[in-house]
Design a protein around this motif. Structure first.
Motif, PDB file in Angstrom:
ATOM      1  N   ILE A  51      38.518  34.443  45.605  1.00  0.00           N
ATOM      2  CA  ILE A  51      39.546  33.712  44.850  1.00  0.00           C
ATOM      3  C   ILE A  51      40.658  34.663  44.411  1.00  0.00           C
ATOM      4  N   MET A  52      40.274  35.805  43.863  1.00  0.00           N
ATOM      5  CA  MET A  52      41.255  36.780  43.412  1.00  0.00           C
ATOM      6  C   MET A  52      42.087  37.306  44.583  1.00  0.00           C
ATOM      7  N   LEU A  53      41.431  37.610  45.707  1.00  0.00           N
ATOM      8  CA  LEU A  53      42.118  38.178  46.864  1.00  0.00           C
ATOM      9  C   LEU A  53      43.076  37.179  47.496  1.00  0.00           C
ATOM     10  N   TYR A  54      42.647  35.932  47.624  1.00  0.00           N
ATOM     11  CA  TYR A  54      43.521  34.919  48.220  1.00  0.00           C
ATOM     12  C   TYR A  54      44.748  34.665  47.338  1.00  0.00           C
ATOM     13  N   GLY A  55      44.562  34.796  46.029  1.00  0.00           N
ATOM     14  CA  GLY A  55      45.707  34.670  45.138  1.00  0.00           C
ATOM     15  C   GLY A  55      46.712  35.784  45.359  1.00  0.00           C
ATOM     16  N   CYS A  56      46.207  37.025  45.492  1.00  0.00           N
ATOM     17  CA  CYS A  56      47.104  38.168  45.710  1.00  0.00           C
ATOM     18  C   CYS A  56      47.804  38.086  47.060  1.00  0.00           C
ATOM     19  N   LEU A  57      47.129  37.529  48.071  1.00  0.00           N
ATOM     20  CA  LEU A  57      47.693  37.448  49.418  1.00  0.00           C
ATOM     21  C   LEU A  57      48.504  36.177  49.644  1.00  0.00           C
ATOM     22  N   ASN A  58      48.627  35.355  48.593  1.00  0.00           N
ATOM     23  CA  ASN A  58      49.428  34.123  48.659  1.00  0.00           C
ATOM     24  C   ASN A  58      48.891  33.143  49.714  1.00  0.00           C
ATOM     25  N   LYS A  59      47.595  33.037  49.829  1.00  0.00           N
ATOM     26  CA  LYS A  59      46.959  32.127  50.782  1.00  0.00           C
ATOM     27  C   LYS A  59      46.437  30.906  50.016  1.00  0.00           C
ATOM     28  N   ASP A  60      47.300  29.912  49.853  1.00  0.00           N
ATOM     29  CA  ASP A  60      46.953  28.768  49.020  1.00  0.00           C
ATOM     30  C   ASP A  60      45.856  27.885  49.615  1.00  0.00           C
ATOM     31  N   LYS A  61      45.843  27.699  50.946  1.00  0.00           N
ATOM     32  CA  LYS A  61      44.823  26.847  51.576  1.00  0.00           C
ATOM     33  C   LYS A  61      43.438  27.460  51.449  1.00  0.00           C
ATOM     34  N   GLU A  62      43.350  28.754  51.748  1.00  0.00           N
ATOM     35  CA  GLU A  62      42.055  29.441  51.632  1.00  0.00           C
ATOM     36  C   GLU A  62      41.594  29.478  50.172  1.00  0.00           C
ATOM     37  N   LEU A  63      42.556  29.640  49.259  1.00  0.00           N
ATOM     38  CA  LEU A  63      42.223  29.651  47.832  1.00  0.00           C
ATOM     39  C   LEU A  63      41.655  28.303  47.398  1.00  0.00           C
ATOM     40  N   ASP A  64      42.297  27.235  47.817  1.00  0.00           N
ATOM     41  CA  ASP A  64      41.837  25.902  47.449  1.00  0.00           C
ATOM     42  C   ASP A  64      40.451  25.625  48.015  1.00  0.00           C
ATOM     43  N   ARG A  65      40.209  26.048  49.253  1.00  0.00           N
ATOM     44  CA  ARG A  65      38.892  25.846  49.882  1.00  0.00           C
ATOM     45  C   ARG A  65      37.806  26.612  49.130  1.00  0.00           C
ATOM     46  N   THR A  66      38.100  27.858  48.777  1.00  0.00           N
ATOM     47  CA  THR A  66      37.104  28.676  48.079  1.00  0.00           C
ATOM     48  C   THR A  66      36.817  28.130  46.685  1.00  0.00           C
ATOM     49  N   TRP A  67      37.854  27.670  45.991  1.00  0.00           N
ATOM     50  CA  TRP A  67      37.661  27.125  44.649  1.00  0.00           C
ATOM     51  C   TRP A  67      36.805  25.852  44.698  1.00  0.00           C
ATOM     52  N   LYS A  68      36.977  25.044  45.727  1.00  0.00           N
ATOM     53  CA  LYS A  68      36.145  23.844  45.872  1.00  0.00           C
ATOM     54  C   LYS A  68      34.681  24.224  46.106  1.00  0.00           C
ATOM     55  N   SER A  69      34.449  25.335  46.809  1.00  0.00           N
ATOM     56  CA  SER A  69      33.072  25.815  47.007  1.00  0.00           C
ATOM     57  C   SER A  69      32.454  26.239  45.680  1.00  0.00           C
ATOM     58  N   VAL A  70      33.261  26.877  44.842  1.00  0.00           N
ATOM     59  CA  VAL A  70      32.763  27.302  43.529  1.00  0.00           C
ATOM     60  C   VAL A  70      32.414  26.087  42.671  1.00  0.00           C
ATOM     61  N   GLN A  71      33.230  25.042  42.762  1.00  0.00           N
ATOM     62  CA  GLN A  71      33.003  23.847  41.945  1.00  0.00           C
ATOM     63  C   GLN A  71      31.721  23.110  42.321  1.00  0.00           C
ATOM     64  N   GLN A  72      31.174  23.403  43.501  1.00  0.00           N
ATOM     65  CA  GLN A  72      29.928  22.763  43.919  1.00  0.00           C
ATOM     66  C   GLN A  72      28.709  23.353  43.208  1.00  0.00           C
ATOM     67  N   TRP A  73      28.897  24.492  42.563  1.00  0.00           N
ATOM     68  CA  TRP A  73      27.770  25.133  41.866  1.00  0.00           C
ATOM     69  C   TRP A  73      27.385  24.294  40.640  1.00  0.00           C
ATOM     70  N   PRO A  74      26.086  24.244  40.328  1.00  0.00           N
ATOM     71  CA  PRO A  74      25.658  23.446  39.161  1.00  0.00           C
ATOM     72  C   PRO A  74      26.199  23.981  37.842  1.00  0.00           C
ATOM     73  N   HIS A  75      26.399  25.304  37.774  1.00  0.00           N
ATOM     74  CA  HIS A  75      26.932  25.891  36.545  1.00  0.00           C
ATOM     75  C   HIS A  75      27.967  26.941  36.932  1.00  0.00           C
ATOM     76  N   VAL A  76      29.221  26.677  36.612  1.00  0.00           N
ATOM     77  CA  VAL A  76      30.318  27.610  36.910  1.00  0.00           C
ATOM     78  C   VAL A  76      30.639  28.396  35.647  1.00  0.00           C
ATOM     79  N   VAL A  77      30.574  29.718  35.745  1.00  0.00           N
ATOM     80  CA  VAL A  77      30.799  30.566  34.575  1.00  0.00           C
ATOM     81  C   VAL A  77      32.281  30.585  34.235  1.00  0.00           C
TER      82      VAL A  77
END
Length: 533
Positions: free
Chosen positions: A312-338
Motif C-alpha cells: 500500500i505504501m509503495l503503490y502510493g509512492c509510485l502513483n499506482k492508483d489501480k494497484e493501490l485500490d486492489r491491495t486495499w480491497k485485499s486488506v479489507q477482507q481481513w476479519p480484523h484490520v489494524v
C-alpha cells in the motif's frame, strides 16, 4: 479411569527423579520456599466443570499455557502444574515449550524461569540441551549473566555442547550492554579452542547491537571473522545489513550487500524485497523499485498483513492508483484490520491524488475507534496539506487539540507545506518557526512521511527564492542523510538560481560530494546558472 492412570504414571515418574533434579538446582542457587510448596486447592477450572479440557489432545497445551499466564503473581507455578495433573493431563515437552513461547512474548520472564526450574526439579520428561538452553536464557534475563555462568558450570558435561554454547552467546547478546558483548567474544573464543561450530545466528545477534552509529565501524571486522570461522551468513544477517544501509540512504552499499547475498546463494525473503523496494523508492529509482515490488507480488498470498501494508505504501509512492485500490480491497477482507493499515491507506490514496478515497477511509477509522493519537490525525493532515487544502487541515488540527493530542514536529511540517501550497507564505514561515521547538525522534526523522514533506518544503521555498528558509530545512535532510540523493541537493540549488545568489562552483560541488551525493547533468546545469561572474 484412564485419566486416573495417567495421573498416577506422571506422579510416579516425577517422584522417581525428584531428588536428582533438586540437587541440580541446589548446586547453583537457593530456590524460594514458594517453589518447593504446592497448593492442592488451586484449580482455575474448579468453579465451572464444563470448562475443563476434555483431553490432553487438541487444546490441552493451550489450556496449560492459559493456566500459567493467568496465575496470580503471588502463587507458584507448582500449584498450576498440580492442578493440571490433577485433571488427568501429562506435562510433556511440547506443552512446556509452547508455554515458554507465550510467556516470552508477554515478557513474563520470571514466570518462565519458574517453569524451567520446576521442570529441572521434577523431571516430567527426559531433559535435553534445549531445556538447559531455556533455563540459561531466562536466568540471564531475570538474574543476570553472573548467575547464568555459575549455572552453566553445573550443567552435565554431556550437555555442554555446541548448541548450548551458541545459546548462551545469543542470550548474552540479547542484552546489549558492553560487558555482555565482551563476554560473548570470550565464549566464542572458547568454542574455537574446542573446535565447536559457531552458529550463523550468533553472528546475526552480534551484528545487531553494532548497527548503532557508534559501533557500526566494527561490522567489517565481524564479517571478516565470520569468514575466518567458515560461517555462512543467514538471511537475517543480510537483512540487517541491508536495512542499515537503507536507513543511511546509501544505495551503493545496499547494492553491494545484495550482490554478496546472491553470490552466497542465500534466497531473499519478503523482508529482503520490502527493504530494497522501500530504499529504491525513496531514492526515486522507480524502475528498480518496481522490479522488487513484482517479486513481492509473487510472494504475496494475501495471508501477510505486513506485506500488504508495505505494498500500500509503495503503490502510493509510485502513483499506482489501480494497484493501490486492489491491495486495499485485499486488506479489507481481513476479519480484523489494524489502525496502522488505515493510516497507511489514507496517506497512500492522498499521494495518488484520490483525496475523496482518503476521506472515506478516515471516516471508517473514526467509526470503529476513538482517534486519540497525534500520528492518526497527521495521516489525514498530510493529505490536505499536500494539496494546500488548509481550511480542512485547520479543522483537523483543532479536533486534534480538542481530543487531547498535542501537535508534534510532523504536524507543523505538514502545516508548513500546506500553507506554502496555498500561497500563504507568512503563515508557513511562522508555522516553521513553531515546529523547530518540537522534539523529533530518530524514527520520525527517518520516516517516509517526514522526508517527503520536508523535501517538498525545500522545493517550495526554493521556487519562491526564500533561500535562507530552504537552507534551514535542508539541514534536517542532511542530518537524516537523505541529502545523499542527488535530487535533494538539486532542489536546494534551484533556490540559489531563483534567489540569484552566486557561489563558486567548486565549493558547491565539494559540499555535495562530501555529503555522499553524486552530481548529475541537472546538477551541472544548475551550477552554470549560479556560477560567480
Amino acid at each position: 479411569m484412564q485419566s486416573l492412570l495417567r495421573l498416577i504414571n506422571t506422579r510416579t515418574r516425577i517422584n522417581t527423579v525428584r531428588n536428582g533434579g533438586a540437587s541440580f538446582l541446589a548446586s547453583y542457587t537457593t530456590l524460594p520456599p514458594s517453589l518447593l510448596q504446592s497448593d492442592p486447592q488451586w484449580d482455575h477450572f474448579a468453579s465451572d466443570p464444563k470448562s475443563r479440557p476434555p483431553s490432553v489432545h487438541g487444546l490441552g497445551h493451550n489450556m496449560l499455557t492459559s493456566r500459567l499466564e493467568r496465575l496470580p503473581s503471588d502463587e507458584s507455578v507448582v500449584s498450576a502444574f498440580d492442578g493440571w495433573m490433577r485433571d488427568g493431563f501429562e506435562v510433556d515437552r511440547d506443552g512446556i515449550f509452547q508455554a515458554l513461547n507465550c510467556l516470552r512474548c508477554r515478557h513474563l520472564h520470571s514466570r518462565a524461569l519458574e517453569v524451567m526450574e520446576w521442570v529441572m526439579r521434577e523431571r516430567p520428561y527426559k531433559v535435553t540441551e534445549h531445556d538447559y538452553s531455556h533455563l540459561l536464557e531466562f536466568t540471564i534475563k531475570c538474574r543476570g549473566i553472573a548467575h547464568a555462568e555459575k549455572l552453566f558450570q553445573t550443567i552435565p558435561k554431556s550437555y555442554q555442547n555446541e548448541f548450548l554454547y551458541n545459546q548462551i552467546i545469543i542470550s548474552c547478546l540479547a542484552n546489549r550492554k558492553n560487558k555482555n558483548i565482551k563476554l560473548s567474544y570470550t565464549y566464542m573464543e572458547k568454542m574455537r579452542k574446542m573446535s565447536l561450530l559457531i552458529s550463523p545466528f550468533v553472528y546475526k545477534s552480534l551484528i545487531t547491537p553494532h548497527l548503532t552509529p557508534s559501533r557500526r565501524k566494527n561490522i567489517p571486522d565481524i564479517l571478516t571473522q565470520m569468514k575466518m570461522d567458515g560461517v555462512k551468513p543467514c538471511i537475517s544477517t543480510f537483512n540487517n545489513l541491508l536495512n542499515m544501509h537503507a536507513g543511511n540512504h546509501d544505495i551503493d552499499e545496499l547494492s553491494k550487500v545484495f550482490d554478496e547475498m546472491q553470490m552466497a546463494d542465500v534466497e531473499p525473503n519478503e523482508n529482503t524485497y520490502c527493504i530494497l523496494a522501500k530504499a529504491y523508492t525513496m531514492a526515486r529509482l522507480y524502475t528498480v523499485a518496481e522490479s522488487y515490488i513484482e517479486a513481492l507480488e509473487r510472494l504475496n498470498t494475501g495471508n501477510n498483513l505486513g506485506l500488504l501494508n508495505t505494498l500500500i505504501m509503495l503503490y502510493g509512492c509510485l502513483n499506482k492508483d489501480k494497484e493501490l485500490d486492489r491491495t486495499w480491497k485485499s486488506v479489507q477482507q481481513w476479519p480484523h484490520v489494524v489502525p496502522k493499515s488505515y493510516l497507511l491507506a489514507i496517506e497512500a490514496f492522498g499521494k495518488v491524488g484520490l483525496v475523496s478515497n482518503a476521506e472515506e477511509i478516515w471516516a471508517i477509522l473514526r467509526s470503529i475507534k476513538k482517534i486519540d493519537q497525534t500520528n492518526e490525525f497527521n495521516s489525514i493532515l498530510s493529505v490536505y496539506c499536500r494539496y494546500g487544502i488548509v481550511e480542512k487541515a485547520i479543522v483537523i488540527c483543532k479536533e486534534m487539540v480538542a481530543n487531547g493530542c498535542k501537535p508534534n514536529a510532523i504536524t507543523y511540517r505538514h502545516l508548513t507545506l500546506g500553507y506554502l501550497k496555498a500561497g500563504r507564505v507568512t503563515d508557513a514561515i511562522n508555522t516553521l518557526k513553531r515546529g523547530k521547538y518540537e522534539q523529533l525522534t530518530k524514527k520520525a526523522m527517518r520516516s517516509a512521511s517526514w522526508l517527503e514533506s520536508t523535501l517538498m518544503v525545500v522545493e517550495m521555498f526554493s521556487q519562491l527564492g526564500k533561500l535562507g528558509k530552504a537552507e534551514f530545512v535542508f539541514k534536517e535532510l542532511k542530518r537524516s542523510k537523505y541529502s545523499r540523493h542527488t535530487f535533494v541537493f538539486n532542489a536546494l540549488l534551484k533556490g540559489y538560481v531563483t534567489a540569484r545568489v552566486y557561489r563558486h562552483e567548486e565549493n558547491l560541488l565539494e559540499w555535495m560530494i562530501s555529503d555522499g551525493a553524486k552530481p548529475d547533468a541537472e546538477t551541472y546545469r544548475l551550477l552554470k546558472l549560479i556560477r560567480c561572474p
